[in-house]
Scaffold this active site. Structure first.
Site, mmCIF file in Angstrom:
data_model
loop_
_atom_site.group_PDB
_atom_site.id
_atom_site.type_symbol
_atom_site.label_atom_id
_atom_site.label_comp_id
_atom_site.label_asym_id
_atom_site.label_seq_id
_atom_site.Cartn_x
_atom_site.Cartn_y
_atom_site.Cartn_z
ATOM 1 N N ASP A 30 28.548 -47.469 -24.205
ATOM 2 C CA ASP A 30 28.382 -48.462 -25.214
ATOM 3 C C ASP A 30 28.047 -49.909 -24.602
ATOM 4 O OD1 ASP A 30 30.957 -49.545 -25.105
ATOM 5 O OD2 ASP A 30 31.772 -47.655 -25.568
ATOM 6 N N ILE A 31 28.095 -50.889 -25.407
ATOM 7 C CA ILE A 31 27.599 -52.315 -25.093
ATOM 8 C C ILE A 31 28.869 -52.788 -24.211
ATOM 9 C CG2 ILE A 31 28.378 -53.295 -27.399
ATOM 10 C CD1 ILE A 31 25.991 -55.238 -26.823
#
Length: 254
Positions: free
Chosen positions: A114-115
């Protein structure tokens, strides 16, 4: 063909369309039933095409998404280019391969990161690698180092503990992280979860649901403040610098 590990389903369709596949000596056709004892032959052209496919290991920085660009954030694949290729060292050579523009064509992430997370991200042109890592029956281990706060009432609530979290975190909650939690209505597979130091946990998972570790931690009163993936299968992040990448070595297997 995909079940036999010869290629991905997409590649199989392409090879059949090009006439590169025979079943019992006859050219294969799309959708053709194939009995278990059939002899499947693949033309040398298909093998040659497959041998040119690359798999890339990237140390993804925070702020990049694994897949398509979204919400103004760039895709991790945009980091792949000659300037950011890691030259490596004597212990981990890049097999002498030189980057070429075609190495970014059809390059797709084999799994998500994820970011807000950093660490090892695999991007590949090889459907066999993608199937190994994210196929329906994949059980490849992914290892993470996760810095946490104890936040029984949320990260802004009362009772927040940021130091020596291990000493206040209930043993029964650690047991739940290892086995007993569910996400999206599905029970999670057993995980290895242990303290690395008083503020950091080590997770080893064999699945990869969206934001899985962060959501697991929320369920037991932990707030994740840092997450780094350091291993996928037998392949280590090692000392690959943040924002740089290298080719998967010819002798490396997940």
């Amino acid at each position: 063909m995909a079940d036999l590990g010869l290629c991905s389903r997409r590649e199989a369709d392409e090879w059949i369309a090009r006439g590169w596949v025979k079943v019992n000596g006859q050219p294969a056709v799309m959708g053709q039933p194939v009995p278990p004892d059939a002899q499947v032959e693949v033309a040398p052209q298909a093998r040659h095409q497959q041998s040119g496919q690359v798999t890339i290991l990237l140390h993804k920085p925070v702020g990049y998404v694994s897949g398509q660009p979204e919400d103004g954030h760039e895709a991790a694949a945009t980091l792949i280019g000659a300037p950011s290729q890691w030259r490596g060292d004597a212990r981990m050579p890049a097999d002498g391969r030189r980057f070429a523009p075609e190495h970014t064509r059809n390059l797709a992430p084999a799994g998500r990161l994820d970011i807000d997370s950093t660490g090892l991200l695999v991007l590949t042109q090889d459907g066999r690698v993608a199937r190994t890592l994210i196929g329906e029956n994949s059980g490849v281990e992914k290892e993470y180092l996760v810095r946490v706060h104890f936040a029984p009432n949320g990260p802004q609530g009362a009772g927040l503990v940021t130091q020596d979290v291990q000493s206040v975190f209930p043993a029964r909650q650690l047991a739940l992280l290892r086995h007993g939690l569910s996400l999206d209505g599905q029970a999670l597979r057993p995980a290895q979860v242990d303290w690395q130091n008083p503020e950091q946990l080590r997770f080893v998972l064999t699945e990869g649901k969206k934001r899985q570790i962060r959501r697991m931690c929320e369920q037991v009163g932990l707030h994740v403040v840092g997450l780094k993936r350091i291993r996928i299968g037998r392949v280590l992040l090692g000392n690959l610098p943040v924002g740089q990448w290298r080719f998967l070595g010819a002798d490396e297997r997940f």
